[in-house]
Scaffold this motif. Sequence first.
Motif, PDB file in Angstrom:
ATOM      1  N   ASN A  86      -6.282  -0.875  -1.309  1.00 10.87           N
ATOM      2  CA  ASN A  86      -5.386  -1.088  -0.099  1.00 10.87           C
ATOM      3  C   ASN A  86      -5.201  -2.739  -0.280  1.00 10.87           C
ATOM      4  O   ASN A  86      -5.474  -3.337  -0.899  1.00 10.87           O
ATOM      5  CB  ASN A  86      -5.979  -0.602   1.037  1.00 10.87           C
ATOM      6  CG  ASN A  86      -7.379  -1.013   1.316  1.00 10.87           C
ATOM      7  OD1 ASN A  86      -7.802  -2.022   1.135  1.00 10.87           O
ATOM      8  ND2 ASN A  86      -8.071  -0.145   1.929  1.00 10.87           N
TER       9      ASN A  86
ATOM     10  N   ASP B 243       0.742  -1.175  -0.324  1.00 11.35           N
ATOM     11  CA  ASP B 243      -0.194  -0.233   0.025  1.00 11.35           C
ATOM     12  C   ASP B 243       1.097   1.297  -0.001  1.00 11.35           C
ATOM     13  O   ASP B 243       1.558   1.345   0.874  1.00 11.35           O
ATOM     14  CB  ASP B 243      -0.787  -0.138   1.280  1.00 11.35           C
ATOM     15  CG  ASP B 243      -1.772   1.334   1.299  1.00 11.35           C
ATOM     16  OD1 ASP B 243      -1.695   2.156   0.714  1.00 11.35           O
ATOM     17  OD2 ASP B 243      -2.983   1.022   1.968  1.00 11.35           O
TER      18      ASP B 243
ATOM     19  N   GLN C  80       0.396  -0.174  -4.713  1.00 13.10           N
ATOM     20  CA  GLN C  80      -0.942   0.848  -4.785  1.00 13.10           C
ATOM     21  C   GLN C  80      -1.020   2.175  -4.622  1.00 13.10           C
ATOM     22  O   GLN C  80      -0.066   2.602  -3.370  1.00 13.10           O
ATOM     23  CB  GLN C  80      -1.833  -0.021  -4.070  1.00 13.10           C
ATOM     24  CG  GLN C  80      -2.210  -1.284  -4.195  1.00 13.10           C
ATOM     25  CD  GLN C  80      -2.932  -2.060  -2.952  1.00 13.10           C
ATOM     26  OE1 GLN C  80      -2.523  -1.961  -1.916  1.00 13.10           O
ATOM     27  NE2 GLN C  80      -4.017  -2.667  -3.444  1.00 13.10           N
TER      28      GLN C  80
END
Lengths: 103, 506
Positions: free
Chosen positions: B60, B22, B215
């Motif tokens: 996430n 993330d 991400q």
Amino acid sequence: MAALKMGARLKSTVCSGEIMVVMAPDTEVEMSCGGAAMVDAGESVTPSGEVHPDHAVGVVMGKRYIDEAETLEVLCVKAGDGSLAANGTLLLQKDTKKLPKTD
Amino acid sequence: MNVMMLLEMASAAFPERLAFTDGSTGVSFTYQQLFDAARLRAGTIQASGASRLVKLDVSNLGTPLSLFASAWAGVPYVPLNYRLTDAEIKALLARVTPAYLITDAERVAELGATDDVNAASTQSFLDDTQHDHGIEDPWAMDPEDIAVLLFTSGTTGEPKAAVLRHKHLVSYILGSVEFAGAQDSDAALVCVPPYHIAGIAAIMSSVYSGRHVVQLPNFTAEAWIELARKYKISTAFVVPTMLARIVECLEAEGVSDAQMPHLSSLSYGGGKMPLSVIEKAMTLFPDTDFSNAYGLTETSSTICVLGPEEHRQAAAASTDTERRRLVSVGRPLPGVEIEIRDEDGHQVSAGERGEIYVRGEQVSGEYEGRGSVIDSAGWFPTRDAGSLDDEGYLFLEGRADDVIVRGGENLSPGEIEDVMLTHPAVADVAVVGVPSEKWGEAVAAAVVAKPGAEIEVAELQDFVKDRLRSSRVPELIQVWKELPYNETGKLLRRVVRTELGKPAQN
């Protein structure tokens, strides 16, 4: 022998090899690995016995295998020492065309 | 056939490799951790009795976990657009109950208040201690099982839920991605939203190739550039509006090259790429391979690709025909067929415009509650308009519904837009049909000027007249500050039409 089903998962009885059927012909097919008939992956069979020396090149995870007529295609999902064959005839490794990464 | 198989293979081949990070928090899953977590969460989902797993949150670690855990549990995964209004979200949620809902902590109480919605925060879904009985059984291998339900953006009417079965998604991955093809050092930057087909495709293709995904939950050009440099990103996908902002941002930095030596491939899709943006991008990223991908939700993502070599050839070409390929979406993937048909359903010849039809294993063409729109020969009507050139390169011409019917003549907005974009003062343009007493529909355009440039309406009309038949000259041209796009870069043509069609302005 029975017709193979797309998506079915089979395992070897003589090595650790496992495959998934990607494309299957309508006709009956006996899939073998290492020279011995494969079984449904859900069956509780532990590999035993010998890989036949004529069927001992091995299967490689992530590679796809096809028959001469290109009516049968399987994906190796677990590597093993045995080679794949349909009705006794060895399958061929399919070359994948390298594509640009798009996602 | 099950998408969990893709993760199983990856976690067997490279268990310790980083799978997802993330980018906003820096926390990661390795492939083995993701596999183990999927087993635990699949147990939680099954025990809840839910028939769907719904995720309503930004990207996430919970995103790939939701996709794989639901595949293992045998329930469809339904990512929802968190940008919708509360009323819209509740209406969609009511269509997918009984649901196990994973969402941000603020929404849990309200959305979980009904009996048929079991809501949990993303944080508690990610927390191992909240999940105690992992599933023992293997996942089902029925290729007909539904993997994902994806609500299409619904520019007209109620959103439709596209049905993507395991066979569609697995076929797409097997047909387009080489297993374990990524290097240990490869990293993909994923900035498309999780409820977009490109976001789902990115998860699966990265996993199958063994690529680390970073991400970026809320896209800004600044954050994208920062993460790309920090994580030595090697591959990324953006929509055209994102690339336009990245280019602007790099130009503002005053650099002559993007300084991302690791970025070997940059692909884009999801909307029309302005020629000026891609040309600038190719200068700023001189060593990067560019690919243009075209696909739809209903086709499990990409069906056509314009590859890096084709980009370079087109950019260096001397003839207009070859140069124009830079704005084409390339040729179909292996196993995918494309046909262009006219209104009567007959295939048209090269160069002629019509509706794009597609056929292939990855094509679903099915909506929940409405059945399949695939014809008996397997063809799916995309509702996109386009043409093929004589070497099979596909050009998009907007939606089939966007065709302007002026006095009985069918006009393609794309053709007029392409010409207007070559005007030195025009940065962006949208051409639409507006109601006209005389013609039924009249051609109207909203244009955006390049910084520092001024647009003279009559002069721009003459510019079009010099290049196209007079019926294609916009009767109305308005200069706007910007055009309305949705968050995935899709031009909101309907908004343009409404605005330009207001009587006071005619």
